[in-house]
Design an enzyme around this catalytic site. Structure first.
Site, PDB file in Angstrom:
ATOM      1  N   GLY A  69      45.367  68.234  29.719  1.00 47.59           N
ATOM      2  CA  GLY A  69      45.081  68.222  28.298  1.00 47.59           C
ATOM      3  C   GLY A  69      46.177  68.801  27.427  1.00 47.59           C
ATOM      4  N   SER A 108      46.293  71.395  25.561  1.00 47.00           N
ATOM      5  CA  SER A 108      46.531  72.845  25.552  1.00 47.00           C
ATOM      6  C   SER A 108      47.686  73.222  26.472  1.00 47.00           C
ATOM      7  CB  SER A 108      45.276  73.612  25.945  1.00 47.00           C
ATOM      8  OG  SER A 108      44.845  73.273  27.255  1.00 47.00           O
ATOM      9  N   ASP A 128      51.196  58.426  16.836  1.00 50.70           N
ATOM     10  CA  ASP A 128      50.330  57.292  17.156  1.00 50.70           C
ATOM     11  C   ASP A 128      49.606  56.822  15.908  1.00 50.70           C
ATOM     12  OD1 ASP A 128      47.540  58.382  16.892  1.00 50.70           O
ATOM     13  OD2 ASP A 128      48.154  59.700  18.519  1.00 50.70           O
ATOM     14  N   GLU A 181      51.201  64.083  28.858  1.00 50.17           N
ATOM     15  CA  GLU A 181      49.938  64.708  28.427  1.00 50.17           C
ATOM     16  C   GLU A 181      49.615  64.309  26.990  1.00 50.17           C
ATOM     17  OE1 GLU A 181      47.682  66.365  30.033  1.00 50.17           O
ATOM     18  OE2 GLU A 181      48.543  67.673  31.569  1.00 50.17           O
TER      19      GLU A 181
END
Length: 211
Positions: free
Chosen positions: A123, A125, A78, A47
């Protein structure tokens, strides 16, 4: 950093800027971890990496480093542009609420995108809600901040950090005990799945776990 005369006027794309936290959404995830993280902690890692892959595709390539820590926590760094952060009408920094509200692209939409493990993408969350704690460090061209969450709820403000000349995100999280006790994290399998699904993203895995 983007500014606007009113936060209410900001256009919603992936998340709703109107609220920083959606308690009902987070509670719904926490009630059913098996449904939202099938396969355990490995799904949560995917995710997070999916957002780095989104960035890499938008910017003609990128890199991500996944670090597996001895205490069961995971870090994903990243080199993207960082999470959208703006100034409201009072000049306060406001980060897009990716951790504590639903991603509008994936929740409640039949046939939404799947992750490399074959399960639905929902996502960030999900990662925040199903982790004991999560720290999101966000570096953009016009500022850098960090924020800590516990079970998806922010427990600190958006705290500034010193600029180090880079952009991107660092998401460090410790999945809940039931997820850590489930299917183990296999670095080779994670790398294989990421490489096959996200050709724009170069992924490295640093496994610091003992043994």
């Amino acid at each position: 950093m983007d500014t606007d005369t009113s936060r209410a006027a900001w256009r919603n794309t992936t998340h709703d800027w109107a609220a920083a936290v959606d308690p009902g959404h987070l509670e719904g995830i926490r009630r059913d971890p098996a449904a939202f993280a099938p396969g355990g902690a490995g799904h949560l890692v995917l995710e997070v990496v999916a957002y780095a892959a989104d960035e890499a595709e938008c910017t003609d390539g990128g890199r991500a480093v996944i670090t597996l820590h001895p205490d069961g926590s995971v870090s994903v760094a990243d080199d993207g542009r960082g999470t959208d952060t703006r100034r409201d009408e009072r000049g306060r920094a406001v980060k897009k609420p990716v951790m504590a509200t639903k991603d509008l692209r994936f929740f409640d939409l039949p046939g939404a995108q799947t992750l490399p493990d074959g399960h639905p993408r929902r996502g960030m969350s999900v990662v925040a809600a199903l982790s004991d704690h999560l720290v999101h460090t966000n570096r953009r061209r016009n500022g850098s901040w960090t924020q800590r969450y516990e079970h998806g709820v922010p427990v600190t403000g958006l705290d500034p950090v010193d600029d180090d000349g880079t952009t991107g995100t660092l998401v460090s999280f410790r999945p809940g005990e039931s997820l850590r006790a489930g299917q183990g994290l296999d670095p080779d399998e994670l790398l294989r799945r990421a490489a096959a699904a996200w050709p724009h993203l170069t992924v490295r895995i640093d496994d610091l776990r003992e043994g």
